[in-house]
Design a protein around this motif. Structure first.
Motif, PDB file in Angstrom:
ATOM      1  N   ASP A   2       0.722  -1.205   0.165  1.00  0.00           N
ATOM      2  CA  ASP A   2       0.005   0.001  -0.106  1.00  0.00           C
ATOM      3  C   ASP A   2       0.873   1.333  -0.042  1.00  0.00           C
ATOM      4  OD1 ASP A   2      -1.982   1.742   0.024  1.00  0.00           O
ATOM      5  OD2 ASP A   2      -2.556   1.284   2.239  1.00  0.00           O
ATOM      6  N   GLN A   3       0.755   1.844  -1.064  1.00  0.00           N
ATOM      7  CA  GLN A   3       1.767   3.039  -1.286  1.00  0.00           C
ATOM      8  C   GLN A   3       1.513   4.135  -0.404  1.00  0.00           C
ATOM      9  OE1 GLN A   3       1.930   3.864  -5.636  1.00  0.00           O
ATOM     10  NE2 GLN A   3       3.435   2.402  -5.945  1.00  0.00           N
ATOM     11  N   GLN A   4       0.065   4.273  -0.105  1.00  0.00           N
ATOM     12  CA  GLN A   4      -0.196   5.493   0.461  1.00  0.00           C
ATOM     13  C   GLN A   4       0.190   5.449   2.158  1.00  0.00           C
ATOM     14  OE1 GLN A   4      -1.557   8.305   0.048  1.00  0.00           O
ATOM     15  NE2 GLN A   4      -1.804   7.804  -2.166  1.00  0.00           N
ATOM     16  N   LYS A   5       0.005   4.082   2.639  1.00  0.00           N
ATOM     17  CA  LYS A   5       0.401   3.625   4.030  1.00  0.00           C
ATOM     18  C   LYS A   5       2.086   4.018   4.219  1.00  0.00           C
ATOM     19  CE  LYS A   5      -2.199  -0.005   6.017  1.00  0.00           C
ATOM     20  NZ  LYS A   5      -2.212  -1.258   6.228  1.00  0.00           N
ATOM     21  N   LEU A   6       2.826   3.518   2.933  1.00  0.00           N
ATOM     22  CA  LEU A   6       4.219   3.815   2.924  1.00  0.00           C
ATOM     23  C   LEU A   6       4.671   5.267   2.866  1.00  0.00           C
ATOM     24  CD1 LEU A   6       5.457   1.077   0.733  1.00  0.00           C
ATOM     25  CD2 LEU A   6       5.873   1.179   3.065  1.00  0.00           C
ATOM     26  N   ARG A   7       3.849   6.043   2.300  1.00  0.00           N
ATOM     27  CA  ARG A   7       4.095   7.309   2.350  1.00  0.00           C
ATOM     28  C   ARG A   7       3.721   8.114   3.691  1.00  0.00           C
ATOM     29  NH1 ARG A   7       0.557  10.571  -1.496  1.00  0.00           N
ATOM     30  NH2 ARG A   7       2.059  12.131  -1.099  1.00  0.00           N
ATOM     31  N   SER A   8       2.858   7.837   4.242  1.00  0.00           N
ATOM     32  CA  SER A   8       2.453   8.351   5.289  1.00  0.00           C
ATOM     33  C   SER A   8       3.460   7.749   6.623  1.00  0.00           C
ATOM     34  CB  SER A   8       1.086   7.872   6.118  1.00  0.00           C
ATOM     35  OG  SER A   8       0.797   6.634   6.064  1.00  0.00           O
ATOM     36  N   LEU A   9       3.883   6.605   6.375  1.00  0.00           N
ATOM     37  CA  LEU A   9       4.789   6.108   7.261  1.00  0.00           C
ATOM     38  C   LEU A   9       6.300   7.021   7.360  1.00  0.00           C
ATOM     39  CD1 LEU A   9       5.627   3.905   9.458  1.00  0.00           C
ATOM     40  CD2 LEU A   9       6.346   2.507   7.672  1.00  0.00           C
ATOM     41  N   VAL A  10       6.468   7.038   6.026  1.00  0.00           N
ATOM     42  CA  VAL A  10       7.931   7.861   5.700  1.00  0.00           C
ATOM     43  C   VAL A  10       7.844   9.113   6.417  1.00  0.00           C
ATOM     44  CG1 VAL A  10       9.485   8.630   3.936  1.00  0.00           C
ATOM     45  CG2 VAL A  10       8.638   6.252   3.939  1.00  0.00           C
ATOM     46  N   PHE A  11       6.769   9.899   5.970  1.00  0.00           N
ATOM     47  CA  PHE A  11       6.398  11.150   6.600  1.00  0.00           C
ATOM     48  C   PHE A  11       6.289  11.328   7.961  1.00  0.00           C
ATOM     49  CE2 PHE A  11       3.779  14.759   7.929  1.00  0.00           C
ATOM     50  CZ  PHE A  11       4.483  15.781   7.208  1.00  0.00           C
ATOM     51  N   GLU A  12       5.768  10.408   8.706  1.00  0.00           N
ATOM     52  CA  GLU A  12       5.734  10.314  10.292  1.00  0.00           C
ATOM     53  C   GLU A  12       7.063  10.095  10.786  1.00  0.00           C
ATOM     54  OE1 GLU A  12       2.821   7.385  11.251  1.00  0.00           O
ATOM     55  OE2 GLU A  12       1.133   8.652  10.533  1.00  0.00           O
ATOM     56  N   LYS A  13       7.958   9.354  10.075  1.00  0.00           N
ATOM     57  CA  LYS A  13       9.172   8.910  10.839  1.00  0.00           C
ATOM     58  C   LYS A  13      10.313   9.832  10.454  1.00  0.00           C
ATOM     59  CE  LYS A  13       8.484   4.400  11.909  1.00  0.00           C
ATOM     60  NZ  LYS A  13       8.834   3.754  13.165  1.00  0.00           N
ATOM     61  N   THR A  14      10.242  10.492   9.087  1.00  0.00           N
ATOM     62  CA  THR A  14      11.285  11.331   8.766  1.00  0.00           C
ATOM     63  C   THR A  14      10.943  12.776   8.493  1.00  0.00           C
ATOM     64  OG1 THR A  14      11.111  10.944   6.352  1.00  0.00           O
ATOM     65  CG2 THR A  14      12.543   9.383   7.531  1.00  0.00           C
ATOM     66  N   GLY A  15       9.677  12.925   8.288  1.00  0.00           N
ATOM     67  CA  GLY A  15       9.314  14.402   8.036  1.00  0.00           C
ATOM     68  C   GLY A  15       9.425  14.580   6.436  1.00  0.00           C
ATOM     69  N   VAL A  16       9.690  13.883   5.563  1.00  0.00           N
ATOM     70  CA  VAL A  16       9.898  13.884   4.426  1.00  0.00           C
ATOM     71  C   VAL A  16       8.744  13.402   3.431  1.00  0.00           C
ATOM     72  CG1 VAL A  16      11.452  13.168   2.211  1.00  0.00           C
ATOM     73  CG2 VAL A  16      12.426  13.477   4.471  1.00  0.00           C
ATOM     74  N   LYS A  17       8.324  14.358   2.570  1.00  0.00           N
ATOM     75  CA  LYS A  17       7.011  13.944   1.640  1.00  0.00           C
ATOM     76  C   LYS A  17       7.806  13.429   0.375  1.00  0.00           C
ATOM     77  CE  LYS A  17       3.942  17.529   3.295  1.00  0.00           C
ATOM     78  NZ  LYS A  17       2.977  18.773   3.091  1.00  0.00           N
ATOM     79  N   ILE A  18       6.973  12.024   0.157  1.00  0.00           N
ATOM     80  CA  ILE A  18       7.447  11.443  -1.076  1.00  0.00           C
ATOM     81  C   ILE A  18       6.143  11.099  -2.021  1.00  0.00           C
ATOM     82  CG2 ILE A  18       9.470  10.297  -0.308  1.00  0.00           C
ATOM     83  CD1 ILE A  18       7.991   7.854  -0.013  1.00  0.00           C
ATOM     84  N   ASP A  19       6.310  11.334  -3.239  1.00  0.00           N
ATOM     85  CA  ASP A  19       5.110  11.209  -4.164  1.00  0.00           C
ATOM     86  C   ASP A  19       4.877   9.849  -4.631  1.00  0.00           C
ATOM     87  OD1 ASP A  19       2.956  12.192  -5.789  1.00  0.00           O
ATOM     88  OD2 ASP A  19       4.523  12.510  -7.515  1.00  0.00           O
ATOM     89  N   ILE A  20       3.800   9.332  -5.074  1.00  0.00           N
ATOM     90  CA  ILE A  20       3.515   8.093  -5.495  1.00  0.00           C
ATOM     91  C   ILE A  20       4.397   7.620  -6.683  1.00  0.00           C
ATOM     92  CG2 ILE A  20       1.713   6.450  -6.441  1.00  0.00           C
ATOM     93  CD1 ILE A  20      -0.068   7.949  -4.627  1.00  0.00           C
ATOM     94  N   ASP A  21       4.830   8.718  -7.598  1.00  0.00           N
ATOM     95  CA  ASP A  21       5.508   8.284  -8.789  1.00  0.00           C
ATOM     96  C   ASP A  21       7.016   8.402  -8.075  1.00  0.00           C
ATOM     97  OD1 ASP A  21       3.203   8.311 -10.157  1.00  0.00           O
ATOM     98  OD2 ASP A  21       3.234  10.304 -10.516  1.00  0.00           O
ATOM     99  N   ASP A  22       7.324   8.422  -7.023  1.00  0.00           N
ATOM    100  CA  ASP A  22       8.844   8.775  -6.631  1.00  0.00           C
ATOM    101  C   ASP A  22       9.578   7.277  -7.144  1.00  0.00           C
ATOM    102  OD1 ASP A  22      11.089   8.544  -5.033  1.00  0.00           O
ATOM    103  OD2 ASP A  22      10.430  10.322  -4.331  1.00  0.00           O
ATOM    104  N   PRO A  23      10.819   7.407  -7.535  1.00  0.00           N
ATOM    105  CA  PRO A  23      11.600   6.396  -7.726  1.00  0.00           C
ATOM    106  C   PRO A  23      11.821   5.107  -6.540  1.00  0.00           C
ATOM    107  CG  PRO A  23      12.627   8.155  -8.674  1.00  0.00           C
ATOM    108  CD  PRO A  23      11.504   8.536  -7.711  1.00  0.00           C
ATOM    109  N   VAL A  24      11.751   5.698  -5.588  1.00  0.00           N
ATOM    110  CA  VAL A  24      11.825   5.034  -4.355  1.00  0.00           C
ATOM    111  C   VAL A  24      10.881   3.940  -4.110  1.00  0.00           C
ATOM    112  CG1 VAL A  24      10.496   6.075  -2.477  1.00  0.00           C
ATOM    113  CG2 VAL A  24      12.635   5.213  -1.685  1.00  0.00           C
TER     114      VAL A  24
END
Length: 178
Positions: A2-24
């Motif tokens: 679930d990319q949305q879950k991963l995005r929110s988890l990364v933001f909560e842990k690091t404060g970095v916003k990543i897009d769904i189209d991000d190569p990560v």
């Protein structure tokens, strides 16, 4: 995944916003694929090893020769055509299975030898240090006859001071400083 879950988890842990189209996310997908492949290989190896172990137990008389009838379809398919990795050669049964030691002694003979060697080295080092001190120690200088006489006189004076009246004894240091 679930990319949305991963995005929110990364933001909560690091404060970095990543897009769904991000190569990560491509790296995450690649990681999942590699992990899944590794897990499948390990499951196949574990299944093959457990089948070999069961076969050896049957040959040794530890397990009944007839398999239970409540096997799953996955187990039955493995018995007919096991998934062995390329180059896999089963180990032949070599007689009765020896028990595996589950506990070791508190101190092994090797550890005792090492402790003995360490104690010997410590004693030898102490002896070397003490003999070096004894060899290079300067003897105490001898007193001259005058110094010995002065020390004897000082002892006599101390004894004589103790016999004096307390008032006189209290006045003596004052008089000596003048």
């Amino acid at each position: 995944m679930d990319q949305q879950k991963l995005r929110s988890l990364v933001f909560e842990k690091t404060g970095v916003k990543i897009d769904i189209d991000d190569p990560v996310f491509a790296l995450v997908a690649l990681n999942e694929a590699v992990l899944e492949d590794a897990v499948q290989r390990h499951v196949a190896l574990i299944d093959a090893a457990s089948q070999e172990l069961a076969q050896q137990a049957r040959l040794a008389g530890g397990v009944a020769a007839q398999a239970p009838s409540h096997k799953s379809a996955h187990d039955a398919s493995n018995e007919i055509a096991p998934d062995h990795p390329p180059g896999y050669v089963p180990t032949p049964a070599a007689g009765p299975v020896r028990p595996i030691a589950t506990q070791s002694p508190a101190v092994t003979p090797r550890e005792l030898r090492l402790l003995g060697a360490a104690a010997g080295i410590a004693l030898l080092s102490a002896l070397i240090v003490l003999s070096g001190q004894a060899a290079f120690r300067k003897p105490a200088p001898a007193l001259t006859a005058e110094q010995a006489q002065a020390l004897q006189n000082a002892d006599k004076m101390e004894k004589a001071l103790q016999k004096l009246d307390p008032k006189l004894r209290a006045q003596l240091p004052v008089e000596l400083q003048k």
